[in-house]
Design a protein around this motif. Structure first.
Motif, PDB file in Angstrom:
ATOM      1  N   ASP B 132       0.813  -1.219   0.000  1.00 62.16           N
ATOM      2  CA  ASP B 132       0.000   0.000   0.000  1.00 62.16           C
ATOM      3  C   ASP B 132       0.847   1.270   0.000  1.00 62.16           C
ATOM      4  OD1 ASP B 132      -2.372  -1.508   0.164  1.00 62.16           O
ATOM      5  OD2 ASP B 132      -2.002  -1.782   2.321  1.00 62.16           O
ATOM      6  N   THR B 135       2.180   4.041  -4.440  1.00 62.19           N
ATOM      7  CA  THR B 135       0.855   4.341  -4.994  1.00 62.19           C
ATOM      8  C   THR B 135       0.921   4.781  -6.452  1.00 62.19           C
ATOM      9  OG1 THR B 135       1.041   6.579  -4.114  1.00 62.19           O
ATOM     10  CG2 THR B 135      -0.101   4.958  -2.749  1.00 62.19           C
ATOM     11  N   ALA B 141       2.411   6.569  -0.103  1.00 62.84           N
ATOM     12  CA  ALA B 141       1.346   6.844   0.870  1.00 62.84           C
ATOM     13  C   ALA B 141       1.753   7.928   1.859  1.00 62.84           C
ATOM     14  CB  ALA B 141       0.985   5.555   1.614  1.00 62.84           C
TER      15      ALA B 141
END
Lengths: 157, 263, 777
Positions: B132, B135, B141
């Protein structure tokens, strides 16, 4: 333009002055201190012409801001010349014609010196690998490799 | 300072990615925040079941660390491909990850190693998994007021596989394509991360699934995995290195990697 | 004897200590800095330039556009009277009205520091109207192509045909014909030190002093004087240490001229140092040719005929003052030149494009001429099922063929092609390589061997530029001065960018004068101090400046001995100078130092009529020949990773004949440096533009240069055939490495992939191109 006061040791001498924050180390050394032995070739860390020793390690002088060297010890080709190893490298570079225009030479010498400190008996491939971030447009690199190898061999015997 | 309104600040750690942008006037932040002296971010800490690497740990320090070499030989293999000695002396893990170059070696490694990033601001600390964290192209992030303080990598069981491979034109160049494969013994639970073939380091999820299903690095399983990874990646247009070339390279690298694993 | 000895260079010691003095190392009082606003479009009309914001910036002293400098500097045209039909549109220091390539200088910002000058450049607001562009030669020559230059009816800058014999008939009757279309992409010289200049104008004396990283100080003196309207003797150009040049630094460059104009207008020293982006955009580029060539063979392997069609993708203008024609011209004249064949046709079409100006860079045209012919020979040998080495040997010019003017019009005094080949075959066991190659192929490892024979045109004679109307000296003069202590200063018009011509001249002078090398210093690179000469380019130093030094030293020696003879009451013919002493047989009479002291301080003791000049000059230019031709061959072996497309050079050897060698230590590494540049253009270096004419390779991240890690060791051997045209016997040596390496690598790669049924004829051989040729992507 934003400026900061820095103090550092350059080639054994204490230096204190105010520098623009955006000034990189090699421009500071060249234009503020007159140490023109380190050269500028690309401003992106690709060519190695600006190599100096920062706290004893080779760095790209164009990829360090002068303000980041506050409190540090910097050695350039002009000052790092009192050591036997560098003297041997210089002599071998001279004898074997390991330079033509000389623009890459300070960076080559400092990088080669670091290699031999860490690895006193490098193979030719290891020499090429360690110098692979230093661009030379004049020689075929071979005389440079020869010179570094010759110093390693001579010092081993 | 990052939290101050109106400041267009940039964080500088080792500066090996930021300085070219400044030198070329591609970035012109109104202020620079030098975090290079935060010594507490320059440590490698062995935790319970994990190793935590501070954001300011330099490439050369990672390469010299026996702890890392033993637990994550993948990182040692990868660092050999990063630029040249003078750059490795200054470049940091956190800086490299925060820059998020799609061809960066360490991002793919962290992804393969199930790394989690510690992001910190005046608002507090949070953990983000590598999947995650990246990006987009040069996008992460990280919020505007956050810095990457550490990466936590879970220790692997004994007898596992860690292989890093890439193809670059010259020593130290950014990879045209590369992969990081991490798995247990006999290729169990494979994690295959790719670099240079997307806008960010990516996991080849479907190829991983296929390898898990086949549970083998031999014969037709190899062909299936190689075919799958070719379908799975979608490299961007680049006039010098067209998508078909990068896709082909990933296939070549995967085949070579699996060949090393076949008994 | 020091000629022929492996003598290290004196100058290198200073560079090793970091005490070089390059242009950017120099600072003058009151100096200002220059940065440029460059065109962001390949072809556009400048509607307006708003400099107000830049002028208002603290630290900015002036912003100059074409309007501000119009009265201060003349325009120019790249004309050459040997090619009178060649188009030569007018060029300006800063673009007027229309820009024709991305990177063309449009405005100049002068400020207290380079950083502030760049800040100011960002504030200059140019309003453009984009115009249709052409970035490819075929497109440029299409009937409906947008025109670069409104006064021309097409983009064809020049076209010509060279013909000998009857190729049509020869091709018709040939047993075997091979044809290939080659693409040699655009690259550049990439000296590590970028171009740089400091121009200083003294208004009281109307005097312009220029420090410039350049190869030709006298040429620049003439150009600056004429373009700025100054008397020539008020212009002085000093070339300090030059950080590599390779042809990049022997032209007039618009941005550098602007520095001179700004110095004149502002009466302050102006420094301009190109950064790497400036360099890739605005340096002289080279190559960019598409060549289709055919070669006809007899069944026995004789080359019967050769046809070459060269589409030369030149830049937006001709390079000044040399013009851009030479690269095309060399390809037309040199392709196949080492071989005996009677029927030849070379067609050249040179097109203007919306790209940077293209011109002379190291080994002008040679690598292309060599690669084309050498590849065709391999193709022909393959078709004939003959050994490509044997085909070369049987077709080499040799023995009674000399002296000869080739079908392309190149004069050969002598070529030692067979000797070079024989020597090369002692260095590499080709049969053994073939055995290993076959074995490795069975394991999926693809290695190849490539051979390339080249001729090397050096030491250009005065007719080419003399008849062309350019003020470019092909003559060298040496001024030699015996100092009162018996040491010698030599002033030469050649310049030294590290090749070691200073050392070569020192060796020649030492041997001729009978003095130790340490007693001789060579001074170069100053248009006011040094005798008029051409500088260093086109491998001319040893042959021309070396011969001039030999002649000056002979005169000085004659005078020293004449004085000695008069003082000793001896016949000068019995005397000699050895190790700084005048000797007669085994007897030492007196030192050169003593003669120098008497000659300078007690001239009254020397009788009238004795030639007592202790400062002498001599000049040398070749007569009646365009070039001195050297020759040689290269053999490369490579490994091709047919899956990734990466080519790894393995062995590389060069056998080279450049006449008498002054200093093998220096020649060897210069040849190796040339080979590495050639490998660079074979595998890595390319200036890529997109369809809009935007350069995509403006930094070292995208423009790849050869680095130590990938380069092989390079074995160099020499055959020494001195030229009889001079006493010294030296030819030039600087082109050889680059001339042959592209052909050798191209052939080696093709040899490697031959069993896969693929061929490639495009350089640089990038991995995607190679995999495409292999049908894998």
């Amino acid at each position: 333009m934003k400026a900061r006061r820095i103090s550092l040791t350059v080639n054994g001498e204490a230096v204190a002055c105010e520098v623009p924050v955006r000034l990189n180390l090699v421009d500071f050394l060249r234009h503020e201190l007159g140490l023109t032995g380190s050269h500028v070739g690309c401003e992106q860390g690709a060519c190695g012409a600006c190599t100096v020793l920062l706290d004893g390690q080779t760095v790209r002088g164009c990829l360090v801001l002068a303000v980041q060297a506050d409190g540090a010890t910097v050695e350039t080709i002009e000052g790092a010349g009192f050591d036997d190893l560098l003297a041997d490298l210089r002599a071998a570079f001279h004898r074997l014609n390991a330079l033509q225009c000389g623009f890459c030479t300070p960076g080559m010498l400092l990088t080669a010196q670091e290699l031999l400190v860490g690895n006193p008996n490098p193979s030719r491939a290891e020499i090429r690998e360690y110098l692979s971030g230093n661009f030379c447009r004049c020689t075929g690199y071979q005389a440079i490799v020869d010179a570094v190898e010759a110093v390693a061999v001579a010092r081993a015997s | 300072m990052l939290a101050l309104p109106g400041e267009d600040g940039a964080i500088i750690a080792g500066g090996q990615s930021l300085l070219p942008l400044l030198n070329f006037r591609l970035a012109a932040p109104s202020c620079l925040i030098d975090i290079g002296r935060l010594d507490e971010l320059r440590r490698i800490v062995e935790g319970d079941g994990y190793i935590e690497i501070g954001g300011l740990v330099r490439h050369c320090e990672l390469a010299a660390s026996a702890v890392i070499g033993e637990a994550f030989p993948l990182l040692h293999q990868a660092i050999g491909h990063i630029a040249h000695p003078g750059v490795r002396h200054r470049g940091t893990l956190g800086g490299s990850l925060a820059m998020a170059d799609p061809a960066g070696e360490l991002g793919a490694c962290c992804l393969a190693l199930e790394g989690r990033m510690s992001l910190q601001s005046v608002r507090g600390q949070r953990w983000v998994g590598a999947e995650d964290f990246f990006t987009g192209i040069y996008e992460t992030a990280l919020a505007g007021d956050e810095i990457l303080t550490a990466v936590r990598l879970p220790r692997r069981g004994p007898g596992g596989i860690q292989i890093f491979k890439e193809v670059a034109r010259r020593r130290g160049d950014f990879a045209l394509a590369g992969l990081a494969l991490v798995a247990g013994a006999n290729l169990s639970n494979p994690r295959l991360a790719l670099l240079g073939v997307a806008d960010r380091p990516v996991l080849a999820a479907r190829t991983m699934a296929l390898l898990r299903e086949d549970g083998s690095a031999m014969g037709s399983a190899v062909d299936r995995a190689v075919a799958q990874i070719g379908k799975e990646v979608d490299p961007a247009q680049d006039p010098a290195y067209p998508p078909a070339y990068r896709r082909h390279l990933v296939q070549v690298l995967l085949r070579r990697t699996l060949a090393e694993l076949s008994p | 004897m020091s000629i022929g000895a492996e003598v290290p260079r004196d100058r290198a010691k200073r560079l090793l200590l970091g005490r070089g003095r390059f242009v950017d190392d120099i600072s003058l009082p009151r100096m200002l800095h220059l940065a440029f606003v460059r065109s962001t479009h390949a072809h556009a009309r400048i509607e307006a330039i708003d400099c107000a914001e830049a002028r208002a910036l603290e630290g900015v002293v002036a912003v100059l556009t074409a309007a501000e400098i119009a009265d201060g500097v003349a325009s120019w045209r790249a004309e050459h009277k040997l090619f009178p039909a060649m188009a030569a549109p007018e060029q300006f220091a800063l673009a007027r009205d229309i820009v024709r390539w991305q990177g063309e200088a449009v405005a100049a910002v002068v400020a207290h520091s380079r950083a502030v000058a760049e800040d100011g450049a960002e504030l200059v607001d140019v309003s453009w109207t984009e115009l249709p562009n052409v970035v490819d030669g075929k497109q440029a020559l299409a009937p409906d192509a947008p025109l670069l230059h409104g006064h021309m009816d097409s983009n064809l800058a020049y076209t010509t045909v060279i013909e000998a014999g009857n190729t049509r008939k020869a091709f018709e009757s040939a047993d075997v014909v091979v044809e290939e279309t080659f693409r040699f992409h655009r690259h550049t010289g990439v000296s590590l030190e970028a171009r740089g200049i400091i121009a200083e104008f003294e208004p009281g004396e109307d005097r312009l002093t220029v420090h410039q990283s350049h190869q030709t100080p006298h040429q620049q003196q003439d150009l600056y004087a004429r373009l700025l309207g100054l008397p020539e003797h008020k212009v002085r150009v000093i070339c300090p240490d030059v950080g590599g040049a390779f042809g990049l630094k022997h032209h007039l460059m618009a941005d550098e001229l602007v520095a001179c104009v700004a110095a004149k207008l502002l009466a302050r020293p102006i420094k301009y140092i190109a950064d790497r982006m400036d360099s890739f955009l605005a340096d002289i580029h080279c190559r960019d040719h598409e060549v289709t060539a055919r070669m006809a063979f007899s069944q026995a392997g004789d080359i019967l005929a050769l046809e070459v069609d060269d589409l030369f993708n030149a830049g937006a203008y001709g390079q000044y003052p040399r013009t851009s024609i030479a690269e095309g011209n060399q390809i037309s004249r040199l392709t196949g030149a080492p071989y005996r064949h009677e029927h030849y046709r070379a067609n050249l079409a040179m097109a203007f494009l919306n790209k940077g100006i293209l011109g002379h860079i190291r080994s002008v045209g040679h690598p292309i001429a060599c690669a084309v012919a050498e590849r065709l020979i391999d193709l022909g040998a393959g078709k004939l099922e003959l050994d490509p080495i044997a085909v070369r040997r049987r077709n080499y010019l040799h023995g009674d063929d000399f002296p000869r003017t080739s079908v392309g019009g190149v004069e050969f005094e002598h070529l030692s092609l067979r000797d070079c080949l024989d020597k090369a075959l002692t260095m590499i066991d080709v049969a053994r390589f073939r055995e290993d190659q076959a074995g490795l192929r069975a394991q999926g490892i693809y290695r190849g061997l490539g051979i390339a024979t080249f001729v090397e045109l050096t030491a250009i004679g005065p007719e080419y530029y003399g008849e062309g109307g350019q003020h470019i000296s092909a003559q060298e003069t040496c001024l030699m001065r015996l100092e009162a202590s018996g040491t010698v200063r030599c002033y030469t018009g050649a310049t030294d960018q590290g090749q070691g011509i200073d050392t070569g001249i020192q060796q020649v002078a030492a041997d001729t004068l009978g003095l130790p090398m340490a007693a001789i210093e060579v001074i170069s690179g100053d248009s006011a101090l040094c005798p008029m000469g051409g500088g260093s380019w086109g491998s001319r130093g040893a042959a021309l400046a070396g011969e001039a030094a030999l002649r000056a030293a002979s005169t000085l020696r004659h005078n020293i001995l004449a004085i000695a003879a008069s003082l000793l009451q001896k016949d000068a013919g019995c005397l000699d100078i050895k190790a700084g002493e005048v000797v007669e047989g085994g007897i030492t009479h007196m030192s050169v130092a003593e003669i120098a002291r008497i000659g300078h301080f007690q001239p009254y003791t020397i009788p009238h009529g004795v030639p007592a000049d202790l400062t002498v000059t001599a000049r040398y230019a070749t007569t009646g020949r365009m070039f001195l031709a050297g020759n040689g061959l290269q053999i490369a072996t490579v490994e091709v990773d047919v899956e990734s497309g990466i080519v790894t050079p393995l062995r590389h050897l060069v056998v080279h004949d450049c006449g008498r060698i002054l200093n093998p230590l220096l020649v060897r590494e210069q040849v190796r440096g040339g080979v590495v540049q050639g490998i660079g253009s074979a595998l890595y270096e390319e200036l890529r533009y997109d369809n809009a004419g935007h350069l995509l390779t403006g930094s070292f991240a995208d423009y790849l240069v050869p680095m130590a890690g990938e380069m092989p060791d390079i074995e160099v051997a020499h055959i020494e055939t001195p030229t009889a045209t001079s006493e010294l016997g030296a030819k030039g040596a600087g082109e050889a490495g680059t001339a042959g390496a592209v052909g050798a690598i191209l052939n080696a790669v093709n040899d490697a992939i031959l069993p896969l049924g693929a061929t490639i004829a495009e350089v640089p051989i990038t991995p995607p191109r190679l995999l495409k040729a292999l049908g894998r992507i």
